[in-house]
Scaffold this active site. Structure first.
Site, PDB file in Angstrom:
ATOM      1  N   GLU A 181       0.839  -1.201   0.000  1.00  0.00           N
ATOM      2  CA  GLU A 181       0.000   0.000   0.000  1.00  0.00           C
ATOM      3  C   GLU A 181       0.878   1.257   0.000  1.00  0.00           C
ATOM      4  OE1 GLU A 181      -0.144  -2.660   2.018  1.00  0.00           O
ATOM      5  OE2 GLU A 181      -2.131  -2.938   2.881  1.00  0.00           O
TER       6      GLU A 181
ATOM      7  N   CYS B 297      -2.823  -3.071   7.139  1.00  0.00           N
ATOM      8  CA  CYS B 297      -2.452  -2.941   8.553  1.00  0.00           C
ATOM      9  C   CYS B 297      -2.675  -1.498   9.004  1.00  0.00           C
ATOM     10  CB  CYS B 297      -1.001  -3.356   8.771  1.00  0.00           C
ATOM     11  SG  CYS B 297       0.208  -2.162   8.173  1.00  0.00           S
TER      12      CYS B 297
HETATM   13 ZN   LIG Z   1       0.678  -2.369   5.958  1.00  0.00          ZN
END
Ligand SMILES: [Zn+2]
Length: 202
Positions: A104, A128
């Protein structure tokens, strides 16, 4: 979830003799946008050198244009032969976690547009909490993920809390096809579709 291999129908048509008739209609089994974007994320993940986890991300703007792609890897210029790839070690400094950049982060940093405000991120794994912060600060409005296998960890719980607070929508992606096979030989076999299940290849 269908177990059909993408392109099966194309292969079937070809064996029915469709090749001898002029094609007057468009293909019915072309890749739809969401599957295409998720597939791009998965293809990008194949660039990852992480031996235990390959994750890809694809950022798409409201016009269905891809504006960023990334996969998990060590920071630019840091020799990935010199940094550890372990998940566990007595010393955390000997694990990958303090060093690796998540997909990401890389997709956002690799953006080829001025910004990614209002965009959608397709990503293999639910982000996350560290990535959730980046996604929020970047102005991304929607996250579409395939797996949420770490759902009960504090990191993912914190992510959901942040996303909920700021109104970022997130949803699980349900692919129509379990598998998409890229067959480089298909370009030489018209009528077979650009992607066919390997089981149907001649
Ligand atoms: Zn992450």
């Amino acid at each position: 979830m269908s177990s059909e291999v993408f392109g099966e129908k194309s292969a079937q048509r070809a064996t029915d003799g469709a090749e001898s008739r002029p094609q007057s209609k468009k293909r019915e089994d072309y890749l739809e946008w969401p599957e295409y974007f998720m597939a791009v994320a998965f293809l990008s993940a194949q660039r990852s050198k992480d031996p235990s986890s390959q994750v890809g991300a694809c950022i798409v703007n409201p016009e269905n244009k891809i504006v960023g792609i990334g996969y998990n890897g060590m920071p630019n210029g840091c020799d990935d032969d010199l940094l550890p790839w372990s998940r566990e070690a007595p010393d955390r400094l000997d694990t990958k976690y303090p060093y690796v950049c998540h997909a990401e982060l890389n997709a956002i940093m690799n953006k080829n547009s001025a910004d990614v405000k209002g965009c959608t991120m397709y990503v293999a794994l639910f982000p996350c909490n560290e990535c959730a912060k980046l996604i929020i600060q970047a102005g991304i409005k929607e996250v579409i993920y395939l797996s949420d296998k770490y759902h009960d960890t504090p990191e993912m719980t914190a992510s959901r809390r942040l996303f909920n607070l700021v109104g970022i929508t997130y949803r699980e992606f349900k692919p129509k096809h379990n598998m998409i096979v890229i067959d480089f030989n298909s370009i030489n076999h018209p009528g077979m579709g650009s992607m066919t299940g390997s089981v149907h290849s001649p």
